[in-house]
Design an enzyme around this catalytic site. Structure first.
Site, PDB file in Angstrom:
ATOM      1  N   HIS A   1     -19.455  41.033  52.805  1.00 38.87           N
ATOM      2  CA  HIS A   1     -18.358  40.849  53.770  1.00 38.87           C
ATOM      3  C   HIS A   1     -17.577  42.137  53.899  1.00 38.87           C
ATOM      4  CE1 HIS A   1     -18.237  36.281  52.742  1.00 38.87           C
ATOM      5  NE2 HIS A   1     -19.329  36.650  53.361  1.00 38.87           N
TER       6      HIS A   1
ATOM      7  N   ASN B   1     -10.606  43.733  52.998  1.00 38.92           N
ATOM      8  CA  ASN B   1     -10.238  42.365  52.586  1.00 38.92           C
ATOM      9  C   ASN B   1      -8.840  42.421  51.994  1.00 38.92           C
ATOM     10  OD1 ASN B   1     -11.879  43.882  50.372  1.00 38.92           O
ATOM     11  ND2 ASN B   1     -10.567  42.464  49.240  1.00 38.92           N
TER      12      ASN B   1
ATOM     13  N   SER C   1     -17.860  52.920  51.273  1.00 40.07           N
ATOM     14  CA  SER C   1     -18.695  51.747  51.578  1.00 40.07           C
ATOM     15  C   SER C   1     -18.590  51.343  53.035  1.00 40.07           C
ATOM     16  CB  SER C   1     -18.211  50.536  50.777  1.00 40.07           C
ATOM     17  OG  SER C   1     -18.826  50.461  49.558  1.00 40.07           O
TER      18      SER C   1
ATOM     19  N   TYR D   1     -18.099  52.826  37.565  1.00 37.46           N
ATOM     20  CA  TYR D   1     -18.703  51.548  37.142  1.00 37.46           C
ATOM     21  C   TYR D   1     -20.219  51.586  37.123  1.00 37.46           C
ATOM     22  CZ  TYR D   1     -19.172  50.557  42.176  1.00 37.46           C
ATOM     23  OH  TYR D   1     -19.488  50.625  43.508  1.00 37.46           O
ATOM     24  N   GLU D   2     -20.801  52.644  37.709  1.00 35.92           N
ATOM     25  CA  GLU D   2     -22.264  52.774  37.651  1.00 35.92           C
ATOM     26  C   GLU D   2     -22.691  53.277  36.274  1.00 35.92           C
ATOM     27  OE1 GLU D   2     -23.996  54.389  41.563  1.00 35.92           O
ATOM     28  OE2 GLU D   2     -21.873  54.857  41.726  1.00 35.92           O
TER      29      GLU D   2
ATOM     30  N   ALA E   1     -13.406  51.908  51.108  1.00 42.42           N
ATOM     31  CA  ALA E   1     -13.095  50.510  51.409  1.00 42.42           C
ATOM     32  C   ALA E   1     -12.122  50.078  50.318  1.00 42.42           C
ATOM     33  CB  ALA E   1     -14.362  49.679  51.344  1.00 42.42           C
TER      34      ALA E   1
ATOM     35  N   MET F   1     -12.149  51.103  43.857  1.00 41.80           N
ATOM     36  CA  MET F   1     -12.849  51.561  42.652  1.00 41.80           C
ATOM     37  C   MET F   1     -13.310  53.014  42.756  1.00 41.80           C
ATOM     38  SD  MET F   1     -15.158  48.160  42.182  1.00 41.80           S
ATOM     39  CE  MET F   1     -14.480  46.535  42.533  1.00 41.80           C
ATOM     40  N   SER F   2     -12.664  53.781  43.633  1.00 42.28           N
ATOM     41  CA  SER F   2     -13.131  55.161  43.818  1.00 42.28           C
ATOM     42  C   SER F   2     -11.943  56.086  44.044  1.00 42.28           C
ATOM     43  CB  SER F   2     -14.068  55.213  45.025  1.00 42.28           C
ATOM     44  OG  SER F   2     -13.363  54.945  46.219  1.00 42.28           O
TER      45      SER F   2
ATOM     46  N   HIS G   1     -24.224  52.439  50.293  1.00 46.87           N
ATOM     47  CA  HIS G   1     -24.028  53.872  50.049  1.00 46.87           C
ATOM     48  C   HIS G   1     -25.398  54.533  50.112  1.00 46.87           C
ATOM     49  CE1 HIS G   1     -19.849  53.953  48.403  1.00 46.87           C
ATOM     50  NE2 HIS G   1     -20.107  52.684  48.238  1.00 46.87           N
TER      51      HIS G   1
ATOM     52  N   HIS H   1     -19.618  56.195  41.380  1.00 49.76           N
ATOM     53  CA  HIS H   1     -18.480  55.457  40.817  1.00 49.76           C
ATOM     54  C   HIS H   1     -18.621  55.394  39.303  1.00 49.76           C
ATOM     55  CE1 HIS H   1     -19.351  53.886  44.853  1.00 49.76           C
ATOM     56  NE2 HIS H   1     -18.058  53.696  44.981  1.00 49.76           N
TER      57      HIS H   1
END
Ligand code: HPA
Length: 273
Positions: A247, A233, A28, A83-84, A111, A209-210, A59, A81
């Site tokens: 962000h 973050n 990301s 989650y997709e 990220a 998440m990856s 992406h 991912h």
């Protein structure tokens, strides 16, 4: 699976003959690295047989063939991912394709949220190991013995030699790159503060998440893996802020120059291995 991979690889080889040594998957907000590639050939994911489209903002969904100095690379700008709603097979298809095209080294970038309180937003961290918190594994099911062993060793899932090269390249840019353990979670929710506490207790420095599925598939198939996280973050509950994907993309953009320089110089050195 082999048939699908062969068809996808043939499409790419017919479009642009290539024999990359290094494959790179960009996370990301890190897509701007592509601008640094010499003579790029760009192929849309939509044109590659058996490839999914990316659905995540930030992406792009392009495969780029090119060179860094004399090192041939194939870059995937945009990843898939779990989650997709995709199967693990679909998530790691691009990784296996990079291997099929000839890549021996896989650079995984992402990220991530910082769990280790020594990190700050904007920090780049070399992944030294991962913890799979996805309750899934891309190797579940019949093993394809042609691809790799039933029970792959994961002792050096992230190649120490490659990591040392990346850290040395960071040092050349006057940047002390830290190492850390990446916890891969399913998402798409960011973690709760209690989940972040749990992840810290079990030894994670980073969360995202990856990366974990791709790293597993790459180790299975015999590729050497190098992982770099951009801490966009601090993870939930560490600082009093609300986490927003926009962000997170902006934060990745801020370190783009440093990230690109480190990655370019690392790839040049990977080419000599
Ligand atoms: N959690 C999970 N994934 C992430 C985060 C986070 O805090 N930041 C960027 N990707």
């Amino acid at each position: 699976m082999q048939k699908k991979l062969a068809e996808a690889a043939k499409y790419i080889q017919d479009t642009k003959k290539c024999s990359p040594k290094v494959g790179i998957i960009l996370g990301s907000g890190l897509g701007a690295f592509v601008d640094k590639i010499e003579n790029p050939t760009i192929i849309s994911y939509n044109d590659i047989p058996h490839f999914h489209r990316t659905t995540v903002e930030g992406h792009k969904g392009r495969l780029i063939i090119g060179k860094v100095d004399n090192v041939e690379v194939v870059i995937l700008q945009g990843r898939f991912h779990c989650y997709e709603g995709l199967s693990m097979d679909d998530v790691v298809f691009p990784t296996r394709l990079l291997s099929k095209l000839g890549a021996e080294i896989l650079v995984l970038t992402n990220a991530a949220g910082g769990i280790n309180e020594k990190y700050r937003a904007g920090e780049l961290v070399a992944i030294e190991d991962h913890i799979n918190m996805m309750a899934k594994n891309p190797l579940i099911g019949d093993n394809d013995n042609e691809m790799g062993p039933r029970f792959p060793d994961m002792t050096k899932a992230y190649c120490p030699e490659l990591r040392e090269i990346v850290k040395a390249c960071a040092k050349e840019q006057n940047y002390e790159m830290k190492s850390g353990v990446y916890a891969g979670v399913l998402g798409p929710t960011y973690e709760t503060p209690s989940e972040v506490k749990m992840l810290r207790i079990i030894g994670a420095d980073l969360v995202g998440m990856s990366t974990v599925p791709e790293c597993i598939a790459a180790n299975h198939i015999g590729m050497k893996v190098c992982g770099i996280s951009c801490v966009t973050n601090m993870a939930a509950g560490i600082e009093n802020v609300v986490l927003k994907h926009e962000h997170i993309k902006d934060e990745a953009l801020k370190v783009m120059e440093l990230f690109s320089n480190i990655l370019l110089n690392s790839v040049k050195k990977f080419g000599k291995l």
